[in-house]
Design an enzyme around this catalytic site. Sequence first.
Site, PDB file in Angstrom:
ATOM      1  N   GLY A  87      -3.509   1.098   2.981  1.00  0.00           N
ATOM      2  CA  GLY A  87      -2.365   1.996   2.987  1.00  0.00           C
ATOM      3  C   GLY A  87      -1.104   1.174   2.474  1.00  0.00           C
ATOM      4  N   ALA A  88      -0.205   2.100   2.416  1.00  0.00           N
ATOM      5  CA  ALA A  88       1.188   1.318   1.967  1.00  0.00           C
ATOM      6  C   ALA A  88       2.110   2.185   2.730  1.00  0.00           C
ATOM      7  CB  ALA A  88       1.351   1.297   0.409  1.00  0.00           C
ATOM      8  N   GLY A 100       3.604  -3.317   5.843  1.00  0.00           N
ATOM      9  CA  GLY A 100       4.027  -4.076   6.890  1.00  0.00           C
ATOM     10  C   GLY A 100       4.621  -3.195   8.032  1.00  0.00           C
ATOM     11  N   GLU A 108      -2.777  -8.565   5.485  1.00  0.00           N
ATOM     12  CA  GLU A 108      -3.051  -7.712   4.424  1.00  0.00           C
ATOM     13  C   GLU A 108      -2.700  -8.494   3.356  1.00  0.00           C
ATOM     14  OE1 GLU A 108      -1.885  -3.569   6.545  1.00  0.00           O
ATOM     15  OE2 GLU A 108      -0.273  -4.804   5.793  1.00  0.00           O
ATOM     16  N   LYS A 126       4.798   8.886   0.364  1.00  0.00           N
ATOM     17  CA  LYS A 126       4.895   7.416  -0.066  1.00  0.00           C
ATOM     18  C   LYS A 126       5.355   6.981  -1.341  1.00  0.00           C
ATOM     19  CE  LYS A 126       3.628   6.273   3.943  1.00  0.00           C
ATOM     20  NZ  LYS A 126       3.068   7.656   4.703  1.00  0.00           N
TER      21      LYS A 126
END
Length: 227
Positions: A87-88, A100, A108, A126
Site C-alpha cells: 500500500g501507500a 511508512g 518495505e 491516497k
Amino acid sequence: MSNTITEKKNAALKAVEQVQSGMILGLGTGSTAYFAIEAIGEQWQAGTLTDIQAIPTSEATAKQASSYGIPLLELADVDRIDLTIDGADEFDPQLRLIKGGGGALFREKLVAFASDKMLIISDASKEVQYLGAFPLPVEVLPKAIRLVQRVLTEKNCQPVLRKQKDGSPYLTDNQNYILDCHLGKIDNPEQLDLMLHLVPGIVETGLFLGLATQVIVGQGDDVKVFE
C-alpha cells in the site's frame, strides 16, 4: 462495508490477478495490503496458487501470511523478488510515494528495491497532486534521535517523534525511532530524499521514488490502474 474498505479490497483483488504460481512475492504492510495477503492465502489454501514463497515487510504481515501456511523467506535468502504488493499513504502523478504510516518503511523499501514489479494498491483518497500532506516518516537510530531532530528542525522539516499510546517512543521492527516530518507540500521529492540521506543517523525515509511499477486504485466500485 464502507466505501473506503470496498475500494481497498477491489484494488487488492485486481493486483492479486498478477500473482502466479512459482513466484517469490513481497508482501506489504497495512490495511490495504491485508486484503491482498488474505486473497493470496485463500488461493494458496485452495491449491490454485502453488510453489510460492513470500518475504514479509513486517512482523504483522509475517503473522498473517503464516496463518494461511504461506512459506516465508528472509530477504537475505534471495537477491531478487518477482512481484511485491504493498500500500501507500500518498502517490502523485509520477507514481512517487510516501509510505511508512504503519512504521515498516525500511523493510518495505528493501523489498521494493529487490522487486522486478511493485504494485501499489490504495483507495481513492491516497491520490494527490503533490506529496507532503501526509507527514513524511523518517526512520532514525535511537542514539542519533536528538541530533537528527535538531538538524531536521533547522531545515524546516518540522519533525515530530512518533509515540505509542503510553507516551513512550514508537519502535519499528528494527528497534529504531520514527520522526514524522510535517512538510505540507514537497516541491522536489528527489532533492529532499537526497538531503535526508546525507544526515548521519537517518536509516531510511518514507519517500519511495522510481520504485512503483503500477498504482492500482479502487474508485467507488471501479478500479483504475496508473502505469
